[in-house]
Each structure stands twice: as C-alpha cells, then as structure tokens.
Design a protein around this motif. Sequence first.
Motif, PDB file in Angstrom:
ATOM      1  N   GLY A 198      48.104  20.260  10.988  1.00 18.64           N
ATOM      2  CA  GLY A 198      47.981  20.232   9.535  1.00 18.64           C
ATOM      3  C   GLY A 198      48.204  21.551   8.832  1.00 18.64           C
ATOM      4  O   GLY A 198      48.215  21.605   7.610  1.00 18.64           O
ATOM      5  N   VAL A 199      48.385  22.623   9.583  1.00 16.46           N
ATOM      6  CA  VAL A 199      48.587  23.944   8.975  1.00 16.46           C
ATOM      7  C   VAL A 199      49.938  24.479   9.448  1.00 16.46           C
ATOM      8  O   VAL A 199      50.177  24.612  10.640  1.00 16.46           O
ATOM      9  CB  VAL A 199      47.457  24.918   9.364  1.00 16.46           C
ATOM     10  N   ARG A 200      50.806  24.761   8.480  1.00 13.31           N
ATOM     11  CA  ARG A 200      52.140  25.261   8.818  1.00 13.31           C
ATOM     12  C   ARG A 200      52.436  26.502   7.975  1.00 13.31           C
ATOM     13  O   ARG A 200      52.300  26.487   6.753  1.00 13.31           O
ATOM     14  CB  ARG A 200      53.179  24.179   8.548  1.00 13.31           C
ATOM     15  N   THR A 201      52.811  27.580   8.645  1.00  9.57           N
ATOM     16  CA  THR A 201      53.127  28.829   7.956  1.00  9.57           C
ATOM     17  C   THR A 201      54.628  29.071   8.029  1.00  9.57           C
ATOM     18  O   THR A 201      55.231  28.947   9.094  1.00  9.57           O
ATOM     19  CB  THR A 201      52.370  30.008   8.595  1.00  9.57           C
ATOM     20  N   THR A 202      55.207  29.417   6.894  1.00  3.98           N
ATOM     21  CA  THR A 202      56.638  29.680   6.812  1.00  3.98           C
ATOM     22  C   THR A 202      56.844  31.110   6.330  1.00  3.98           C
ATOM     23  O   THR A 202      56.235  31.537   5.348  1.00  3.98           O
ATOM     24  CB  THR A 202      57.320  28.705   5.835  1.00  3.98           C
ATOM     25  N   GLU A 203      57.689  31.850   7.024  1.00  4.28           N
ATOM     26  CA  GLU A 203      58.025  33.219   6.643  1.00  4.28           C
ATOM     27  C   GLU A 203      59.302  33.205   5.798  1.00  4.28           C
ATOM     28  O   GLU A 203      60.303  32.601   6.191  1.00  4.28           O
ATOM     29  CB  GLU A 203      58.244  34.081   7.895  1.00  4.28           C
ATOM     30  N   PHE A 204      59.257  33.869   4.668  1.00  3.16           N
ATOM     31  CA  PHE A 204      60.419  33.979   3.796  1.00  3.16           C
ATOM     32  C   PHE A 204      60.901  35.428   3.801  1.00  3.16           C
ATOM     33  O   PHE A 204      60.112  36.345   3.570  1.00  3.16           O
ATOM     34  CB  PHE A 204      60.067  33.550   2.367  1.00  3.16           C
ATOM     35  N   PRO A 205      62.178  35.638   4.062  1.00  4.51           N
ATOM     36  CA  PRO A 205      62.688  37.013   4.117  1.00  4.51           C
ATOM     37  C   PRO A 205      62.815  37.615   2.718  1.00  4.51           C
ATOM     38  O   PRO A 205      62.832  36.902   1.710  1.00  4.51           O
ATOM     39  CB  PRO A 205      64.068  36.849   4.763  1.00  4.51           C
ATOM     40  N   ALA A 206      62.911  38.914   2.704  1.00  7.09           N
ATOM     41  CA  ALA A 206      63.075  39.620   1.426  1.00  7.09           C
ATOM     42  C   ALA A 206      64.476  39.371   0.880  1.00  7.09           C
ATOM     43  O   ALA A 206      65.446  39.284   1.621  1.00  7.09           O
ATOM     44  CB  ALA A 206      62.853  41.106   1.622  1.00  7.09           C
ATOM     45  N   VAL A 207      64.541  39.238  -0.439  1.00  7.54           N
ATOM     46  CA  VAL A 207      65.824  39.137  -1.124  1.00  7.54           C
ATOM     47  C   VAL A 207      65.998  40.455  -1.875  1.00  7.54           C
ATOM     48  O   VAL A 207      65.184  40.789  -2.742  1.00  7.54           O
ATOM     49  CB  VAL A 207      65.852  37.942  -2.102  1.00  7.54           C
ATOM     50  N   PRO A 208      67.025  41.226  -1.524  1.00 11.51           N
ATOM     51  CA  PRO A 208      67.186  42.544  -2.153  1.00 11.51           C
ATOM     52  C   PRO A 208      67.232  42.454  -3.681  1.00 11.51           C
ATOM     53  O   PRO A 208      67.898  41.605  -4.250  1.00 11.51           O
ATOM     54  CB  PRO A 208      68.522  43.046  -1.595  1.00 11.51           C
ATOM     55  N   ASP A 209      66.482  43.313  -4.310  1.00 13.31           N
ATOM     56  CA  ASP A 209      66.408  43.426  -5.772  1.00 13.31           C
ATOM     57  C   ASP A 209      65.845  42.181  -6.457  1.00 13.31           C
ATOM     58  O   ASP A 209      65.940  42.063  -7.676  1.00 13.31           O
ATOM     59  CB  ASP A 209      67.779  43.750  -6.377  1.00 13.31           C
ATOM     60  N   VAL A 210      65.272  41.238  -5.700  1.00 11.71           N
ATOM     61  CA  VAL A 210      64.715  40.039  -6.326  1.00 11.71           C
ATOM     62  C   VAL A 210      63.250  39.859  -5.943  1.00 11.71           C
ATOM     63  O   VAL A 210      62.385  39.778  -6.810  1.00 11.71           O
ATOM     64  CB  VAL A 210      65.522  38.770  -5.951  1.00 11.71           C
ATOM     65  N   SER A 211      62.976  39.777  -4.637  1.00 13.11           N
ATOM     66  CA  SER A 211      61.595  39.537  -4.215  1.00 13.11           C
ATOM     67  C   SER A 211      61.345  40.140  -2.831  1.00 13.11           C
ATOM     68  O   SER A 211      62.259  40.243  -2.029  1.00 13.11           O
ATOM     69  CB  SER A 211      61.289  38.034  -4.178  1.00 13.11           C
ATOM     70  N   PRO A 212      60.107  40.529  -2.570  1.00 18.30           N
ATOM     71  CA  PRO A 212      59.766  41.051  -1.249  1.00 18.30           C
ATOM     72  C   PRO A 212      59.577  39.895  -0.251  1.00 18.30           C
ATOM     73  O   PRO A 212      59.490  38.734  -0.630  1.00 18.30           O
ATOM     74  CB  PRO A 212      58.445  41.781  -1.482  1.00 18.30           C
ATOM     75  N   ALA A 213      59.481  40.240   1.015  1.00 23.35           N
ATOM     76  CA  ALA A 213      59.210  39.225   2.037  1.00 23.35           C
ATOM     77  C   ALA A 213      57.779  38.728   1.882  1.00 23.35           C
ATOM     78  O   ALA A 213      56.884  39.473   1.512  1.00 23.35           O
ATOM     79  CB  ALA A 213      59.414  39.823   3.420  1.00 23.35           C
ATOM     80  N   TYR A 214      57.575  37.458   2.115  1.00 19.66           N
ATOM     81  CA  TYR A 214      56.231  36.894   2.034  1.00 19.66           C
ATOM     82  C   TYR A 214      56.145  35.670   2.945  1.00 19.66           C
ATOM     83  O   TYR A 214      57.157  35.170   3.434  1.00 19.66           O
ATOM     84  CB  TYR A 214      55.863  36.529   0.597  1.00 19.66           C
ATOM     85  N   SER A 215      54.937  35.210   3.156  1.00 23.99           N
ATOM     86  CA  SER A 215      54.741  34.000   3.955  1.00 23.99           C
ATOM     87  C   SER A 215      53.963  32.989   3.127  1.00 23.99           C
ATOM     88  O   SER A 215      53.093  33.337   2.334  1.00 23.99           O
ATOM     89  CB  SER A 215      53.993  34.316   5.251  1.00 23.99           C
ATOM     90  N   GLY A 216      54.306  31.741   3.325  1.00 24.84           N
ATOM     91  CA  GLY A 216      53.624  30.655   2.631  1.00 24.84           C
ATOM     92  C   GLY A 216      52.958  29.748   3.645  1.00 24.84           C
ATOM     93  O   GLY A 216      53.491  29.508   4.725  1.00 24.84           O
ATOM     94  N   THR A 217      51.781  29.248   3.297  1.00 30.72           N
ATOM     95  CA  THR A 217      51.049  28.358   4.190  1.00 30.72           C
ATOM     96  C   THR A 217      50.918  26.997   3.536  1.00 30.72           C
ATOM     97  O   THR A 217      50.472  26.881   2.389  1.00 30.72           O
ATOM     98  CB  THR A 217      49.652  28.920   4.499  1.00 30.72           C
ATOM     99  N   PHE A 218      51.324  25.955   4.267  1.00 23.09           N
ATOM    100  CA  PHE A 218      51.238  24.576   3.792  1.00 23.09           C
ATOM    101  C   PHE A 218      50.119  23.878   4.541  1.00 23.09           C
ATOM    102  O   PHE A 218      50.064  23.918   5.769  1.00 23.09           O
ATOM    103  CB  PHE A 218      52.566  23.852   4.041  1.00 23.09           C
ATOM    104  N   TYR A 219      49.214  23.261   3.801  1.00 22.75           N
ATOM    105  CA  TYR A 219      48.105  22.521   4.387  1.00 22.75           C
ATOM    106  C   TYR A 219      48.321  21.033   4.134  1.00 22.75           C
ATOM    107  O   TYR A 219      48.477  20.615   2.988  1.00 22.75           O
ATOM    108  CB  TYR A 219      46.768  22.943   3.771  1.00 22.75           C
ATOM    109  N   SER A 220      48.334  20.237   5.196  1.00 16.74           N
ATOM    110  CA  SER A 220      48.474  18.792   5.081  1.00 16.74           C
ATOM    111  C   SER A 220      47.079  18.169   5.049  1.00 16.74           C
ATOM    112  O   SER A 220      46.352  18.213   6.051  1.00 16.74           O
ATOM    113  CB  SER A 220      49.274  18.241   6.259  1.00 16.74           C
ATOM    114  N   GLY A 221      46.722  17.601   3.917  1.00 15.51           N
ATOM    115  CA  GLY A 221      45.383  17.066   3.729  1.00 15.51           C
ATOM    116  C   GLY A 221      45.022  15.952   4.692  1.00 15.51           C
ATOM    117  O   GLY A 221      43.879  15.849   5.143  1.00 15.51           O
ATOM    118  N   SER A 222      45.971  15.108   5.045  1.00 15.68           N
ATOM    119  CA  SER A 222      45.654  13.994   5.932  1.00 15.68           C
ATOM    120  C   SER A 222      45.316  14.480   7.341  1.00 15.68           C
ATOM    121  O   SER A 222      44.387  13.953   7.978  1.00 15.68           O
ATOM    122  CB  SER A 222      46.815  12.998   5.971  1.00 15.68           C
ATOM    123  N   TRP A 223      46.034  15.478   7.846  1.00 18.40           N
ATOM    124  CA  TRP A 223      45.729  16.010   9.182  1.00 18.40           C
ATOM    125  C   TRP A 223      44.382  16.730   9.187  1.00 18.40           C
ATOM    126  O   TRP A 223      43.601  16.615  10.136  1.00 18.40           O
ATOM    127  CB  TRP A 223      46.825  16.957   9.659  1.00 18.40           C
TER     128      TRP A 223
END
Length: 77
Positions: free
Chosen positions: A27-52
């Motif tokens: 039920g917990v999934r983490t996704t890493e997003f790479p940095a986009v030059p001159d737009v946004s830094p690298a970050y990670s997002g966590t998705f929680y599935s309520g049913s799991w």
Amino acid sequence: MRKSLGWAELVCALLAVIGAVACWNAGVRTTEFPAVPDVSPAYSGTFYSGSWIALAALAVIVAGLLMVDGVRRVASK
C-alpha cells in the motif's frame, strides 16, 4: 484440546501479522522524480493506497484478538 487450539490461534496470529506487513508494503509506493534544469529540483513522492492500508489494519486487529484468546487458552488450566 483447549491448549492445542490456543497454539493454533497463536500461529494464525503470527500469520496475520506477516500478512499485515505484506499489505502495508503493497500500500505504500515511493516514486523518485529527477531534477528538471531551471524548473524544479529532484524530489520524491509517496502514494498511499487506502484499501491496502485498511486491510493491513484489519489484519493487525485480527492478530491481536487471536493472540489475546490464544494466550488465554494456553495459560488456562
């Protein structure tokens, strides 16, 4: 007979805890997003599935009830 049923309940409680951990991990999934030059830094997002996570909570409750009753049966004379 009562003690053997108590031991069976304790084994089922252990299996329910293992199932709860598996459900939580599903039920917990983490996704890493790479940095986009001159737009946004690298970050990670966590998705929680309520049913799991709800299924994991239910498994923990069942394990707790089985453990309480299993200990009561094993400890009784």
